[in-house]
Motif scaffolding. Structure first.
Motif, PDB file in Angstrom:
ATOM      1  N   GLY A  37       0.695  -1.043  -0.016  1.00  0.00           N
ATOM      2  CA  GLY A  37       0.059   0.088  -0.029  1.00  0.00           C
ATOM      3  C   GLY A  37       0.997   1.276  -0.052  1.00  0.00           C
ATOM      4  N   LYS A  38       2.002   0.999  -0.313  1.00  0.00           N
ATOM      5  CA  LYS A  38       2.974   2.358  -0.363  1.00  0.00           C
ATOM      6  C   LYS A  38       3.627   2.522  -1.831  1.00  0.00           C
ATOM      7  CE  LYS A  38       3.946   2.756   4.545  1.00  0.00           C
ATOM      8  NZ  LYS A  38       3.434   4.138   4.698  1.00  0.00           N
ATOM      9  N   THR A  39       4.413   3.576  -1.999  1.00  0.00           N
ATOM     10  CA  THR A  39       5.083   3.614  -3.186  1.00  0.00           C
ATOM     11  C   THR A  39       6.489   4.106  -2.729  1.00  0.00           C
ATOM     12  OG1 THR A  39       4.350   6.136  -3.276  1.00  0.00           O
ATOM     13  CG2 THR A  39       3.118   4.252  -4.574  1.00  0.00           C
ATOM     14  N   MET A  40       7.343   4.015  -3.722  1.00  0.00           N
ATOM     15  CA  MET A  40       8.835   4.352  -3.525  1.00  0.00           C
ATOM     16  C   MET A  40       8.912   6.035  -3.689  1.00  0.00           C
ATOM     17  SD  MET A  40      11.788   3.514  -3.240  1.00  0.00           S
ATOM     18  CE  MET A  40      12.190   1.789  -3.540  1.00  0.00           C
ATOM     19  N   THR A  41       9.648   6.516  -2.642  1.00  0.00           N
ATOM     20  CA  THR A  41       9.741   8.108  -2.582  1.00  0.00           C
ATOM     21  C   THR A  41      11.249   8.124  -2.512  1.00  0.00           C
ATOM     22  OG1 THR A  41      10.091   7.895  -0.240  1.00  0.00           O
ATOM     23  CG2 THR A  41       7.714   8.139  -1.006  1.00  0.00           C
ATOM     24  N   PRO A  42      11.531   9.765  -2.866  1.00  0.00           N
ATOM     25  CA  PRO A  42      13.134   9.978  -2.897  1.00  0.00           C
ATOM     26  C   PRO A  42      13.783   9.740  -1.476  1.00  0.00           C
ATOM     27  CG  PRO A  42      11.725  11.413  -3.938  1.00  0.00           C
ATOM     28  CD  PRO A  42      10.560  10.688  -3.328  1.00  0.00           C
ATOM     29  N   ASP A  43      13.005   9.834  -0.447  1.00  0.00           N
ATOM     30  CA  ASP A  43      13.465   9.666   0.853  1.00  0.00           C
ATOM     31  C   ASP A  43      13.914   8.176   1.072  1.00  0.00           C
ATOM     32  OD1 ASP A  43      14.488  10.576   3.412  1.00  0.00           O
ATOM     33  OD2 ASP A  43      12.563   9.522   4.246  1.00  0.00           O
ATOM     34  N   ILE A  44      13.013   7.590   0.663  1.00  0.00           N
ATOM     35  CA  ILE A  44      13.402   5.703   0.896  1.00  0.00           C
ATOM     36  C   ILE A  44      14.664   5.435  -0.104  1.00  0.00           C
ATOM     37  CG2 ILE A  44      12.572   3.530   0.418  1.00  0.00           C
ATOM     38  CD1 ILE A  44       9.701   4.435   1.177  1.00  0.00           C
ATOM     39  N   LEU A  45      14.396   5.910  -1.337  1.00  0.00           N
ATOM     40  CA  LEU A  45      15.514   5.728  -2.268  1.00  0.00           C
ATOM     41  C   LEU A  45      16.858   6.089  -1.833  1.00  0.00           C
ATOM     42  CD1 LEU A  45      16.012   3.999  -4.826  1.00  0.00           C
ATOM     43  CD2 LEU A  45      15.645   6.246  -6.108  1.00  0.00           C
ATOM     44  N   ARG A  46      16.966   7.285  -1.230  1.00  0.00           N
ATOM     45  CA  ARG A  46      18.145   7.997  -0.766  1.00  0.00           C
ATOM     46  C   ARG A  46      18.679   7.146   0.227  1.00  0.00           C
ATOM     47  NH1 ARG A  46      15.848  12.437   0.817  1.00  0.00           N
ATOM     48  NH2 ARG A  46      15.969  13.560  -1.243  1.00  0.00           N
ATOM     49  N   GLY A  47      17.756   6.648   0.963  1.00  0.00           N
ATOM     50  CA  GLY A  47      18.570   5.903   2.313  1.00  0.00           C
ATOM     51  C   GLY A  47      19.011   4.588   1.837  1.00  0.00           C
ATOM     52  N   MET A  48      18.674   4.047   0.635  1.00  0.00           N
ATOM     53  CA  MET A  48      19.207   2.713   0.225  1.00  0.00           C
ATOM     54  C   MET A  48      20.227   2.770  -0.642  1.00  0.00           C
ATOM     55  SD  MET A  48      15.315   1.019  -0.423  1.00  0.00           S
ATOM     56  CE  MET A  48      16.088  -0.781  -0.519  1.00  0.00           C
ATOM     57  N   LEU A  54      21.456  -5.349   2.929  1.00  0.00           N
ATOM     58  CA  LEU A  54      20.728  -5.710   4.222  1.00  0.00           C
ATOM     59  C   LEU A  54      20.602  -4.395   4.972  1.00  0.00           C
ATOM     60  CD1 LEU A  54      21.571  -9.117   5.696  1.00  0.00           C
ATOM     61  CD2 LEU A  54      19.484  -8.457   4.240  1.00  0.00           C
ATOM     62  N   GLU A  55      21.505  -3.350   4.797  1.00  0.00           N
ATOM     63  CA  GLU A  55      21.407  -2.058   5.144  1.00  0.00           C
ATOM     64  C   GLU A  55      20.406  -1.114   4.571  1.00  0.00           C
ATOM     65  OE1 GLU A  55      25.546  -0.693   4.313  1.00  0.00           O
ATOM     66  OE2 GLU A  55      26.185  -1.764   6.300  1.00  0.00           O
ATOM     67  N   GLY A  56      20.189  -1.359   3.223  1.00  0.00           N
ATOM     68  CA  GLY A  56      19.319  -0.722   2.494  1.00  0.00           C
ATOM     69  C   GLY A  56      17.818  -1.027   2.728  1.00  0.00           C
ATOM     70  N   PHE A  57      17.632  -2.524   2.917  1.00  0.00           N
ATOM     71  CA  PHE A  57      16.244  -2.825   3.216  1.00  0.00           C
ATOM     72  C   PHE A  57      16.234  -2.664   4.769  1.00  0.00           C
ATOM     73  CE2 PHE A  57      16.726  -4.616  -1.049  1.00  0.00           C
ATOM     74  CZ  PHE A  57      15.356  -4.378  -1.485  1.00  0.00           C
ATOM     75  N   GLU A  58      16.825  -2.547   5.644  1.00  0.00           N
ATOM     76  CA  GLU A  58      16.606  -2.009   6.882  1.00  0.00           C
ATOM     77  C   GLU A  58      16.064  -0.731   7.085  1.00  0.00           C
ATOM     78  OE1 GLU A  58      19.975  -2.076   9.264  1.00  0.00           O
ATOM     79  OE2 GLU A  58      20.302  -4.407   9.418  1.00  0.00           O
ATOM     80  N   HIS A  59      16.636   0.277   5.961  1.00  0.00           N
ATOM     81  CA  HIS A  59      16.004   1.779   6.016  1.00  0.00           C
ATOM     82  C   HIS A  59      14.571   1.493   5.225  1.00  0.00           C
ATOM     83  CE1 HIS A  59      15.908   5.805   4.874  1.00  0.00           C
ATOM     84  NE2 HIS A  59      15.624   5.629   3.813  1.00  0.00           N
ATOM     85  N   LEU A  60      14.264   0.596   4.205  1.00  0.00           N
ATOM     86  CA  LEU A  60      12.902   0.469   3.680  1.00  0.00           C
ATOM     87  C   LEU A  60      12.126   0.062   4.681  1.00  0.00           C
ATOM     88  CD1 LEU A  60      12.050  -0.809   0.156  1.00  0.00           C
ATOM     89  CD2 LEU A  60      10.821  -1.880   2.108  1.00  0.00           C
ATOM     90  N   SER A  61      12.464  -1.082   5.471  1.00  0.00           N
ATOM     91  CA  SER A  61      11.686  -1.707   6.375  1.00  0.00           C
ATOM     92  C   SER A  61      11.124  -0.564   7.411  1.00  0.00           C
ATOM     93  CB  SER A  61      12.085  -2.683   7.123  1.00  0.00           C
ATOM     94  OG  SER A  61      11.218  -3.155   8.233  1.00  0.00           O
TER      95      SER A  61
END
Length: 223
Positions: A37-48, A54-61
């Motif tokens: 129910g969400k979409t990719m955002t610049p903030d999520i992408l920036r953190g990954m 695994l570090e990137g997907f910790e941020h996404l989670s």
């Protein structure tokens, strides 16, 4: 007149620098998030971007209403990513031209990526590049991921040059900081998914891999 030490080797980042994988990753990450129910955002992408998986997907989670296991998210994302690769994967503009140029000058080169080795090998095989990169460093080869400088310090050591004599080509803020921290000569080549970053620590921002300013780094010492 050049105001830097002669460049003796080149370290390439992988995702978003050699191939348009950040575009494919955006598509797969967005599909993963849409299932929740969400979409990719610049903030999520920036953190990954630029980090180990695994570090990137910790941020996404951390952006989900109910955090999930980063490893499970990564596995699900990989299934989506692989389904999109064949149709969407392309080399970045100027990649083969720059490789030809460096090989004509006999400049050592390597890949230094936060991605896993099997993934790197898949991309290199797909574009018949394995033999052109006898030296490579991946997530498995370091204790600390980017922006820590470890991977680029190791890259310089493996190529037998001082970090200050190595050109690092990066597309992300995270990778740029890694190269600068290692003491390398860093040129950033951001794209639509990374151009929001802070690249002020780079020597300059190039338009592409065959930007005249990149090629000029070698012409003055091999003329």
């Amino acid at each position: 007149m050049s105001d830097h030490l002669p460049i003796q080797a080149v370290a390439f980042d992988l995702d978003g620098l050699m191939f348009n994988t950040e575009h494919v990753f955006f598509l797969s990450g967005d599909a993963l998030l849409q299932r929740r129910g969400k979409t990719m955002t610049p903030d999520i992408l920036r953190g990954m971007m630029g980090r180990r998986a695994l570090e990137g997907f910790e941020h996404l989670s951390s952006h989900l209403e109910k955090p999930e296991d980063p490893h499970e998210l990564w596995l699900e994302s990989q299934e989506i990513f692989r389904s999109l690769l064949q149709e969407n994967l392309k080399p970045m503009n100027g990649l083969f031209e720059l490789l030809d140029y460096l090989e004509e000058l006999d400049i050592p080169k390597c890949v230094a990526t936060s991605s896993p080795r099997p993934y790197l090998e898949t991309l290199l095989v797909q574009f018949d590049l394995t033999h052109r990169f006898p030296i490579s460093l991946t997530a498995e080869d370091v204790t600390h991921g980017k922006p820590h400088p470890e991977i680029y310090l190791n890259a310089a050591e493996k190529m037998g040059v001082a970090p200050g004599r190595m050109l690092v080509l990066e597309d992300s803020e995270t990778g740029t900081k890694s190269g600068v921290g290692a003491g390398a000569y860093v040129v950033s080549i951001p794209h639509e998914y990374s151009n929001y970053g802070d690249f002020s620590s780079a020597q300059f921002i190039a338009d592409s891999l065959t930007d005249a300013r990149v090629l000029d780094l070698f012409s003055t010492q091999h003329s």
